[in-house]
Design an enzyme around this catalytic site. Structure first.
Site, PDB file in Angstrom:
ATOM      1  N   ARG A 173      15.477  -4.842  27.927  1.00 45.39           N
ATOM      2  CA  ARG A 173      16.689  -5.315  28.599  1.00 45.39           C
ATOM      3  C   ARG A 173      17.398  -6.412  27.816  1.00 45.39           C
ATOM      4  O   ARG A 173      17.962  -7.354  28.396  1.00 45.39           O
ATOM      5  CB  ARG A 173      16.373  -5.813  30.026  1.00 45.39           C
ATOM      6  CG  ARG A 173      15.694  -4.779  30.908  1.00 45.39           C
ATOM      7  CD  ARG A 173      16.574  -3.535  31.110  1.00 45.39           C
ATOM      8  NE  ARG A 173      15.887  -2.552  31.928  1.00 45.39           N
ATOM      9  CZ  ARG A 173      15.202  -1.513  31.454  1.00 45.39           C
ATOM     10  NH1 ARG A 173      15.139  -1.296  30.146  1.00 45.39           N
ATOM     11  NH2 ARG A 173      14.609  -0.670  32.257  1.00 45.39           N
ATOM     12  N   SER A 223      17.740  -2.327  39.810  1.00 48.87           N
ATOM     13  CA  SER A 223      16.584  -3.228  39.794  1.00 48.87           C
ATOM     14  C   SER A 223      17.071  -4.660  39.633  1.00 48.87           C
ATOM     15  O   SER A 223      17.750  -4.991  38.666  1.00 48.87           O
ATOM     16  CB  SER A 223      15.646  -2.869  38.644  1.00 48.87           C
ATOM     17  OG  SER A 223      15.114  -1.570  38.826  1.00 48.87           O
ATOM     18  N   GLU A 293      17.268  -9.665  36.460  1.00 48.33           N
ATOM     19  CA  GLU A 293      17.842  -8.692  35.537  1.00 48.33           C
ATOM     20  C   GLU A 293      19.355  -8.640  35.724  1.00 48.33           C
ATOM     21  O   GLU A 293      20.107  -8.420  34.787  1.00 48.33           O
ATOM     22  CB  GLU A 293      17.234  -7.311  35.771  1.00 48.33           C
ATOM     23  CG  GLU A 293      17.744  -6.250  34.824  1.00 48.33           C
ATOM     24  CD  GLU A 293      16.954  -4.961  34.894  1.00 48.33           C
ATOM     25  OE1 GLU A 293      17.573  -3.897  34.942  1.00 48.33           O
ATOM     26  OE2 GLU A 293      15.705  -5.024  34.916  1.00 48.33           O
TER      27      GLU A 293
END
Length: 300
Positions: A173, A223, A293
């Site tokens: 990520r 998420s 995130e």
């Protein structure tokens, strides 16, 4: 001065003032941006960036707004949206080149049509190509780094550069793109010939898994927390007793604890308070620090 400069570049149809960001994020929350600009090509984008820098006004690039939480107070600056004008998808042999604004779902569908294998994992990710490259988006054991060949970026100085995937330091990520000040213009994916029906079956299976395990019926940003090393955020949240936990209309999904959802009328402040409480309780229960995130932007 800034508004007149932006109008000169974009025209009134592609520049809006006080634009509610709830219209442009998958969370469906967020206050007004001072300016909402929609450049049609790289030349216009460079001109918008120059106008912002000369006026010393901050800016932020968005695609589909799928990994973003904008504060209720909005954004004091210019939101630059790379949308429909940036969504071209081209195929040459086993390679697909897609504009930064193309949805990953559309690119995966095009790969299916061309019997090209490698992007089935992306068929349910709601983001755009630009954002997916920036954060090395992934799902079901694969990510963008597995298929990305190269990208075209715009530098802080307004120069177009072609970068190989290896130059982007793609990790979990993350990439060097934000720190370098690059803006993704397009990306090229290197795929493999495959069996169309087998690819379709894989995509349909992943879609079934998503529908059964993820709260797709509610606004969210996917998420919410990064996966801690050797752990799963959703499992840690569930073990801390937070399944279904609410702050106002913000809720930890009962279907998948890794998702924070907008149950109808949530505010960004409620979502933030919920996330902070989740992080606190998970830390108290397991000693694991969860990292967001979802990107945070604007005034909370």
């Amino acid at each position: 001065m800034l508004e007149s400069d932006l109008l000169r570049v974009l025209g009134a149809a592609r520049l809006r003032r006080d634009e509610p960001m709830s219209r442009h994020t998958t969370f469906r929350v967020g206050g007004p941006a001072d300016f909402f600009a929609e450049p049609g090509d790289a030349r216009e984008l460079a001109a918008v960036l120059m106008a912002c820098r000369e006026a010393e006004i901050p800016y932020y690039i968005i695609g589909n707004g799928s990994n973003l939480l904008v504060g209720d107070g909005g954004y004091r600056g210019v939101i630059i949206a790379l949308g429909q004008s940036w969504s071209e998808i081209m195929v040459e042999g086993n390679r697909i080149r897609a504009g930064a604004g193309a949805l990953l779902t559309a690119v995966a569908r095009r790969a299916l049509e061309e019997s090209l294998e490698g992007l089935a994992f992306a068929s349910g990710i709601p983001g755009s190509v630009g954002g997916a490259v920036v954060m090395n988006a992934g799902a079901y054991g694969s990510d963008i780094s597995a298929v990305l060949r190269r990208v075209t970026v715009l530098t802080r100085e307004g120069e177009r550069r072609l970068l190989e995937a290896a130059e982007l330091a793609l990790g979990y990520r993350e990439s060097i793109i934000p720190a370098a000040g690059y803006i993704v213009l397009d990306a090229e994916f290197a795929l493999e010939p495959g069996d169309r029906e087998a690819i379709r079956d894989r995509m349909e299976e992943l879609a079934r898994q998503r529908r059964s395990k993820q709260p797709l019926e509610y606004p969210s940003a996917g998420s919410t927390f990064k996966r801690p090393p050797g752990q799963f955020a959703g499992k840690l949240i569930e073990e801390a007793g937070l399944r279904g936990f609410c702050v106002g209309d913000a809720q930890v999904s009962e279907k998948h604890c890794g998702f924070v959802i907008n149950h109808g009328g949530a505010t960004a402040a409620q979502i933030m308070r919920l996330c902070e409480e989740v992080r606190r309780r998970v830390w108290e229960h397991s000693g694991v620090g969860l990292e967001m995130e979802v990107k945070l932007l604007g005034e909370f």
